[in-house]
Design an enzyme around this catalytic site. Structure first.
Site, short mmCIF file in Angstrom:
data_model
loop_
_atom_site.label_atom_id
_atom_site.label_comp_id
_atom_site.label_asym_id
_atom_site.label_seq_id
_atom_site.Cartn_x
_atom_site.Cartn_y
_atom_site.Cartn_z
N ARG A 160 0.76 -1.24 0.02
CA ARG A 160 -0.08 -0.12 0.13
C ARG A 160 1.03 1.41 -0.21
O ARG A 160 0.62 2.14 0.56
CB ARG A 160 -0.94 -0.05 1.14
CG ARG A 160 -1.73 -1.16 1.34
CD ARG A 160 -2.89 -1.18 0.41
NE ARG A 160 -3.90 -2.17 0.47
CZ ARG A 160 -3.72 -3.53 0.18
NH1 ARG A 160 -2.84 -3.89 -0.52
NH2 ARG A 160 -4.62 -4.29 0.29
N SER B 291 -10.93 0.65 3.44
CA SER B 291 -9.96 0.23 4.74
C SER B 291 -9.59 1.70 5.06
O SER B 291 -8.85 2.15 4.48
CB SER B 291 -8.93 -0.73 4.22
OG SER B 291 -9.37 -1.72 3.60
N GLU C 212 -5.06 4.86 6.58
CA GLU C 212 -4.56 4.58 4.94
C GLU C 212 -4.77 5.87 4.36
O GLU C 212 -4.25 6.14 3.33
CB GLU C 212 -5.58 3.44 4.53
CG GLU C 212 -4.55 2.85 3.70
CD GLU C 212 -5.37 1.27 2.96
OE1 GLU C 212 -5.25 0.39 3.65
OE2 GLU C 212 -6.59 1.46 2.16
P1 NAP Z 1 -10.12 -10.85 5.07
O1 NAP Z 1 -10.19 -11.58 4.26
O2 NAP Z 1 -11.24 -10.62 6.21
O3 NAP Z 1 -8.73 -10.82 5.66
C1 NAP Z 1 -8.29 -9.71 6.87
C2 NAP Z 1 -6.91 -9.36 6.21
O4 NAP Z 1 -6.11 -10.39 6.42
C3 NAP Z 1 -6.80 -8.85 4.73
O5 NAP Z 1 -6.59 -7.28 5.11
C4 NAP Z 1 -5.64 -9.67 4.33
O6 NAP Z 1 -4.53 -8.58 4.11
C5 NAP Z 1 -5.25 -10.39 5.26
N1 NAP Z 1 -5.13 -11.85 4.71
C6 NAP Z 1 -6.26 -12.48 4.43
N2 NAP Z 1 -5.87 -13.75 3.89
C7 NAP Z 1 -4.51 -13.79 3.57
C8 NAP Z 1 -3.48 -14.35 3.05
N3 NAP Z 1 -4.08 -15.64 2.13
N4 NAP Z 1 -2.48 -13.99 2.95
C9 NAP Z 1 -2.00 -12.68 3.29
N5 NAP Z 1 -2.86 -12.03 3.99
C10 NAP Z 1 -4.20 -12.32 4.02
O7 NAP Z 1 -10.01 -9.24 4.42
P2 NAP Z 1 -11.33 -8.30 3.71
O8 NAP Z 1 -11.31 -7.05 4.65
O9 NAP Z 1 -12.31 -9.14 3.46
O10 NAP Z 1 -10.66 -7.76 2.37
C11 NAP Z 1 -10.27 -8.58 1.41
C12 NAP Z 1 -9.20 -7.98 0.45
O11 NAP Z 1 -9.69 -7.06 -0.04
C13 NAP Z 1 -7.85 -7.82 1.03
O12 NAP Z 1 -6.96 -8.16 0.47
C14 NAP Z 1 -8.27 -6.24 1.35
O13 NAP Z 1 -6.82 -5.59 1.62
C15 NAP Z 1 -8.93 -5.77 0.33
N6 NAP Z 1 -9.63 -4.65 0.61
C16 NAP Z 1 -8.90 -3.44 0.36
C17 NAP Z 1 -9.53 -2.30 0.85
C18 NAP Z 1 -9.18 -0.92 0.63
O14 NAP Z 1 -9.62 0.18 0.79
N7 NAP Z 1 -7.71 -0.71 0.57
C19 NAP Z 1 -10.82 -2.23 1.06
C20 NAP Z 1 -11.71 -3.46 1.51
C21 NAP Z 1 -10.81 -4.75 1.22
P3 NAP Z 1 -4.28 -7.46 2.90
O15 NAP Z 1 -5.27 -6.27 3.09
O16 NAP Z 1 -2.86 -7.26 2.93
O17 NAP Z 1 -4.71 -8.37 1.71
#
Ligand code: NAP
Length: 334
Positions: A159, A234, A330
């Protein structure tokens, strides 16, 4: 055309009120060459989906709306696809898929513009935009001309990119005008995230379209639509701690989700920490943390920048007290 005292409430997805003393919509790179822009204190605005507006801004807001999507080149190994900075990110991703150029599907439905994607190196479900970015073009206000950045020049991190590291985004030295993506013809699905794998269950060899559709379903289920519930995605970075800290936390909190990184450190899930600290679905005044995903800060109606800062500080303090982990926001604060 330059406008004065422009209300920015509709220009940020948290729907926070604030005025720009001066505002110009930028539809072509040539417009950036106006010497008046170079002299001004500037803020470069994209989709406003990663922005906390703390009040009025007495400088110049340049709202990047440069359109355009095209196949810029092709070789034996890849397609090179260019997006104007103002292109809506999700629409651009869906267009690449419709053209038969896979590679960005995991990043479906991320709000914002193509030009903003490199700044914080947007990522989701195991893929980061930086992995697919080949190069970009930006207007350098100090040199008064367009400059090219290679992928390496962008110094992409988690990020993170050179545009954040150097604080250049805020000072407005560069305005990204177009981004070129390299989409390899040897496509392989990225389905390592448990949620995504579960959503694809039953699809033994998912296509890029299957993945995009699964990501869209997942995001629609968990994340609030900013049109209905204003938010900035996020709100906190997932903290990355050293291995000893992660071990110590795990001893006290055995359910702690943790993701080991290549450098030996460990990524923690900020949403889980916030949930455990009692903030999932909890509000402080008009600002709270979303009930279906605690990592998303939401405006329940009528919030101002100060309300966001108050809730943010309260969440940070509670997570720090319970886990000894400092959360960092963020979005960009203006
Ligand atoms: P989640 O599946 O509830 O998981 C929580 C966190 O754990 C995530 O933020 C993700 O990190 C990490 N994670 C889960 N599985 C992983 C794996 N196999 N290897 C490494 N890290 C893992 O997450 P969620 O909130 O539903 O989001 C799903 C994805 O959408 C994530 O990648 C998240 O970053 C992305 N997202 C981004 C935004 C944004 O505004 N930037 C908003 C919503 C969702 P990471 O975040 O590093 O992937």
């Amino acid at each position: 055309m330059l406008r004065r005292d422009v209300d920015l409430t509709a220009c940020n997805t948290l729907a926070l009120p604030g005025q720009a003393a001066r505002y110009a919509r930028i539809d072509s790179p040539e417009q950036l060459g106006d010497p008046e822009h170079a002299r001004s204190r500037r803020f470069i605005l994209g989709g406003g989906s990663n922005l906390v507006l703390t009040g009025d801004f007495d400088g110049l807001v340049l709202h990047m709306a440069i359109p355009g999507r095209r196949l810029a080149g092709e070789d034996a190994d890849a397609w090179y696809v260019e997006a104007g900075a103002g292109e809506n990110w999700h629409d651009f991703v869906q267009w690449t898929l419709a053209q038969g150029w896979p590679g960005l599907e995991n990043l479906s439905l991320i709000p914002g513009t193509a030009g903003a994607a490199p700044i914080q190196n947007i990522g989701a479900y195991g893929l980061e935009a930086g992995e697919r970015i080949h190069s970009l073009t930006a207007f350098d206000f100090s040199a008064g001309r367009l400059v090219a950045f290679s992928r390496g020049d962008c110094r992409f991190g988690y990020r993170d990119s050179i545009f954040k590291q150097e604080g250049w985004h805020l000072s407005g030295r560069f305005a990204i005008t177009a981004v070129t993506f390299r989409l390899p013809k040897a496509w392989a699905p990225v389905t390592g995230y448990a949620d995504l794998a579960r959503e694809l269950d039953g699809t033994s060899t998912p296509s890029a379209r299957d993945i995009a559709d699964a990501v869209v379903r997942l995001r629609r289920r968990k994340l609030p639509d900013p049109v209905e519930i204003p938010n900035a995605g996020s709100f906190f970075h997932n903290p990355v701690v050293d291995a000893a800290t992660a071990e110590a936390l795990l001893a006290v909190h055995p359910a702690l989700p943790r993701y080991p990184q290549a450098d030996g450190r460990v990524k923690l899930a900020a949403g889980w920490l916030i949930d455990q600290a009692g903030w999932k679905g909890r509000n402080l005044g008009p600002v709270g943390m979303y009930e279906k995903q605690a990592l998303v800060l939401v405006n329940r109606g009528g919030a101002r920048g100060i309300d966001v800062q108050r809730t943010m500080s309260a969440v940070q303090a509670d997570v720090l007290a319970r886990f000894g982990v400092q959360l960092t926001p963020e979005p960009v604060f203006l």
